[in-house]
Design an enzyme around this catalytic site. Sequence first.
Site, PDB file in Angstrom:
ATOM      1  CG  ASP A  73       1.028  15.292 -53.230  1.00 54.11           C
ATOM      2  OD1 ASP A  73       1.990  14.939 -53.919  1.00 54.11           O
ATOM      3  OD2 ASP A  73       0.970  15.130 -51.988  1.00 54.11           O
ATOM      4  N   GLY A  91      -1.299   7.902 -46.406  1.00 53.82           N
ATOM      5  CA  GLY A  91      -1.670   6.884 -45.426  1.00 53.82           C
ATOM      6  C   GLY A  91      -1.465   5.443 -45.841  1.00 53.82           C
ATOM      7  CG  ASP A 137       5.865  11.839 -51.835  1.00 51.10           C
ATOM      8  OD1 ASP A 137       5.349  11.864 -50.702  1.00 51.10           O
ATOM      9  OD2 ASP A 137       5.292  12.289 -52.854  1.00 51.10           O
ATOM     10  N   GLY A 160       3.991  13.375 -44.582  1.00 52.14           N
ATOM     11  CA  GLY A 160       2.531  13.292 -44.638  1.00 52.14           C
ATOM     12  C   GLY A 160       1.986  12.779 -43.330  1.00 52.14           C
TER      13      GLY A 160
HETATM   14  C1  DX5 Z   1       1.446  10.446 -51.954  1.00 49.76           C
HETATM   15  C2  DX5 Z   1       1.675  11.880 -51.642  1.00 49.76           C
HETATM   16  C3  DX5 Z   1       2.302  12.217 -50.355  1.00 49.76           C
HETATM   17  C4  DX5 Z   1       1.602  11.751 -49.116  1.00 49.76           C
HETATM   18  C5  DX5 Z   1       2.607  11.035 -48.264  1.00 49.76           C
HETATM   19  O1  DX5 Z   1       1.105  10.319 -53.326  1.00 49.76           O
HETATM   20  O2  DX5 Z   1       2.566  12.376 -52.629  1.00 49.76           O
HETATM   21  O3  DX5 Z   1       2.519  13.608 -50.349  1.00 49.76           O
HETATM   22  O4  DX5 Z   1       0.973  12.789 -48.466  1.00 49.76           O
HETATM   23  O5  DX5 Z   1       2.324  10.957 -46.910  1.00 49.76           O
HETATM   24  P1  DX5 Z   1       2.008   9.617 -46.070  1.00 49.76           P
HETATM   25  O6  DX5 Z   1       2.199   8.424 -46.955  1.00 49.76           O
HETATM   26  O7  DX5 Z   1       2.958   9.629 -44.925  1.00 49.76           O
HETATM   27  O8  DX5 Z   1       0.591   9.776 -45.631  1.00 49.76           O
HETATM   28 ZN    ZN Z   2       3.771  13.823 -53.381  1.00 50.18          ZN
END
Ligand code: DX5
Ligand code: ZN
Length: 212
Positions: free
Chosen positions: A35, A144, A170, A192
């Site tokens: 990212d 998160g 995502d 994530g």
């Molecule tokens: C959000 C990011 C994701 C994030 C998703 O903008 O693009 O890569 O790490 O992981 P979660 O929501 O499961 O923490």
């Molecule tokens: Zn992402």
Amino acid sequence: MSFLLSPSLMCADLGRLREEILSLEAAGADSYHIDIMDGEFVPNFALSWADAAAVRKLTKRPLEVHLMVKNPLLHLPYAFACGVDIIFIHLESGSFAECVRRIRAEGREAGMVLNPETPLEEAEDFLDEVDRVMLMRVKPGFAGQSAVPGIEERIAAFAARRGQGVLCLDGNVGPDVVKKWKAQGVGSFVLGTSALFGKQKLYAELMADLRQ
Ligand code: DX5
Ligand code: ZN
């Protein structure tokens, strides 16, 4: 139906990047999600092109970059120089069509990303121009978060028409999300904090469960 699991490296322990990549690799990561933010398109910063270059040296698996920036054109030369394979551009950011043209001319895969509130119809004209479409399940910018209301219906609407391998998810992708949508032809999942990082279990165990 096969699907890809792509750990999101902004959630990894960057002080132990080599060990993290080795563990994720052994656990069967298909690719890595990187990212990149500019503090304007989203109110946050995450990884940099220097990080992407460091990851490139540590793995031969495909790298996908998710550009959350106002001016993605400015970033493309860095993406090409550090050898990323897939570049995701937000439809809502400037120069989307021009970015896709340049990415494909460079022989890389181009992905379109849609924020949760962007109407699916706006993607229509570009669907044949891109290799993948990523639907955000949260407002982009932060790990998160909980999924936004109504996102399951939105994914269903898209998957019914263009699921087979093209669609990526995502944001707040937990085990239940993978289980539900892999059966509907979703092609890849960004992992994530919801599925992989900061848990009490090993990456190998968590990823083996997601594969089942
Ligand atoms: C959000 C990011 C994701 C994030 C998703 O903008 O693009 O890569 O790490 O992981 P979660 O929501 O499961 O923490
Ligand atoms: Zn992402």
